[in-house]
Design a protein around this motif. Sequence first.
Motif, mmCIF file in Angstrom:
data_model
loop_
_atom_site.group_PDB
_atom_site.id
_atom_site.type_symbol
_atom_site.label_atom_id
_atom_site.label_comp_id
_atom_site.label_asym_id
_atom_site.label_seq_id
_atom_site.Cartn_x
_atom_site.Cartn_y
_atom_site.Cartn_z
ATOM 1 N N MET A 288 0.805 -1.193 0.000
ATOM 2 C CA MET A 288 0.000 0.000 0.000
ATOM 3 C C MET A 288 0.857 1.270 0.000
ATOM 4 O O MET A 288 0.749 2.071 -0.904
ATOM 5 N N LEU A 289 1.730 1.426 0.997
ATOM 6 C CA LEU A 289 2.573 2.625 1.044
ATOM 7 C C LEU A 289 3.950 2.404 0.416
ATOM 8 O O LEU A 289 4.785 3.314 0.444
ATOM 9 N N ASP A 290 4.177 1.226 -0.138
ATOM 10 C CA ASP A 290 5.498 0.922 -0.691
ATOM 11 C C ASP A 290 5.869 1.793 -1.882
ATOM 12 O O ASP A 290 7.027 1.898 -2.239
ATOM 13 N N ARG A 291 4.916 2.491 -2.481
ATOM 14 C CA ARG A 291 5.204 3.373 -3.619
ATOM 15 C C ARG A 291 5.083 4.848 -3.250
ATOM 16 O O ARG A 291 5.202 5.721 -4.106
ATOM 17 N N SER A 292 4.817 5.118 -1.981
ATOM 18 C CA SER A 292 4.677 6.496 -1.514
ATOM 19 C C SER A 292 6.006 6.994 -0.969
ATOM 20 O O SER A 292 6.760 6.242 -0.353
ATOM 21 N N THR A 293 6.295 8.256 -1.197
ATOM 22 C CA THR A 293 7.555 8.843 -0.736
ATOM 23 C C THR A 293 7.467 9.139 0.751
ATOM 24 O O THR A 293 6.541 9.816 1.201
ATOM 25 N N PRO A 294 8.434 8.646 1.524
ATOM 26 C CA PRO A 294 8.410 8.926 2.966
ATOM 27 C C PRO A 294 8.828 10.360 3.261
ATOM 28 O O PRO A 294 9.453 11.027 2.430
ATOM 29 N N ILE A 295 8.475 10.813 4.441
ATOM 30 C CA ILE A 295 8.900 12.108 4.965
ATOM 31 C C ILE A 295 9.624 11.818 6.266
ATOM 32 O O ILE A 295 9.139 11.037 7.090
ATOM 33 N N ALA A 296 10.791 12.412 6.457
ATOM 34 C CA ALA A 296 11.552 12.219 7.686
ATOM 35 C C ALA A 296 11.264 13.357 8.657
ATOM 36 O O ALA A 296 11.028 14.496 8.239
ATOM 37 N N PHE A 297 11.283 13.045 9.963
ATOM 38 C CA PHE A 297 11.012 14.030 10.998
ATOM 39 C C PHE A 297 12.064 13.956 12.097
ATOM 40 O O PHE A 297 12.476 12.870 12.493
ATOM 41 N N VAL A 298 12.486 15.109 12.582
ATOM 42 C CA VAL A 298 13.223 15.254 13.835
ATOM 43 C C VAL A 298 12.654 16.495 14.508
ATOM 44 O O VAL A 298 11.930 17.273 13.879
ATOM 45 N N ALA A 299 12.991 16.684 15.772
ATOM 46 C CA ALA A 299 12.445 17.824 16.510
ATOM 47 C C ALA A 299 13.558 18.759 16.956
ATOM 48 O O ALA A 299 14.692 18.335 17.166
ATOM 49 N N THR A 300 13.190 20.038 17.108
ATOM 50 C CA THR A 300 14.129 21.035 17.618
ATOM 51 C C THR A 300 13.414 21.998 18.555
ATOM 52 O O THR A 300 12.263 22.354 18.326
ATOM 53 N N ALA A 301 14.135 22.392 19.594
ATOM 54 C CA ALA A 301 13.650 23.446 20.490
ATOM 55 C C ALA A 301 14.334 24.771 20.161
ATOM 56 O O ALA A 301 14.035 25.794 20.761
ATOM 57 N N ASP A 302 15.267 24.747 19.190
ATOM 58 C CA ASP A 302 16.006 25.950 18.791
ATOM 59 C C ASP A 302 16.091 25.955 17.259
ATOM 60 O O ASP A 302 17.057 25.446 16.676
ATOM 61 N N ALA A 303 15.074 26.533 16.625
ATOM 62 C CA ALA A 303 14.991 26.497 15.164
ATOM 63 C C ALA A 303 16.182 27.169 14.493
ATOM 64 O O ALA A 303 16.652 26.703 13.454
ATOM 65 N N ALA A 304 16.691 28.245 15.078
ATOM 66 C CA ALA A 304 17.827 28.934 14.462
ATOM 67 C C ALA A 304 19.058 28.030 14.453
ATOM 68 O O ALA A 304 19.774 27.932 13.446
ATOM 69 N N ALA A 305 19.328 27.347 15.564
ATOM 70 C CA ALA A 305 20.477 26.433 15.627
ATOM 71 C C ALA A 305 20.273 25.255 14.679
ATOM 72 O O ALA A 305 21.214 24.816 14.013
ATOM 73 N N ALA A 306 19.055 24.740 14.609
ATOM 74 C CA ALA A 306 18.767 23.628 13.705
ATOM 75 C C ALA A 306 18.952 24.049 12.250
ATOM 76 O O ALA A 306 19.494 23.293 11.442
ATOM 77 N N GLN A 307 18.536 25.257 11.918
ATOM 78 C CA GLN A 307 18.701 25.737 10.542
ATOM 79 C C GLN A 307 20.183 25.869 10.194
ATOM 80 O O GLN A 307 20.605 25.475 9.113
ATOM 81 N N ARG A 308 20.977 26.395 11.128
ATOM 82 C CA ARG A 308 22.425 26.498 10.881
ATOM 83 C C ARG A 308 23.050 25.109 10.708
ATOM 84 O O ARG A 308 23.900 24.905 9.843
#
Length: 124
Positions: A1-21
């Motif tokens: 069923m989902l074997d042909r769907s593109t996955p999306i990866a997730f991680v979390a951040t409490a500091d978006a500016a540091a994560a963006q850098r």
Amino acid sequence: MLDRSTPIAFVATADAAAAQRFYGGVLGLELVGDDPFALVFRLAGTVLRVQKVERVAPQPFTVLGWRVDDLDALLDELARRGVRCERWPGLEQDARGAWTAPSGARVAWFKDPDGNVLSLTRFA
């Protein structure tokens, strides 16, 4: 069923500016979106959503990894960019921080600014 769907990866951040850098500047991912909920990076044909949260409870295991062709060159470049490989008790890791699995694959781990464990793997 989902074997042909593109996955999306997730991680979390409490500091978006540091994560963006880190994800954009250090790892070289292209930022394609920034909204109140997440930073969105292009990730080899899919996307990585770095979710903006109040607090991150980093897990003690890998949450995101990459399959790579030249592990040593990448580890050297990451070291030049200030990334330090994690060392794990009980695993024999080389000078760069890579462990050789029984299969012959070589794996190295490092953390993002929120403490999320990331990995690089060169399969044998």
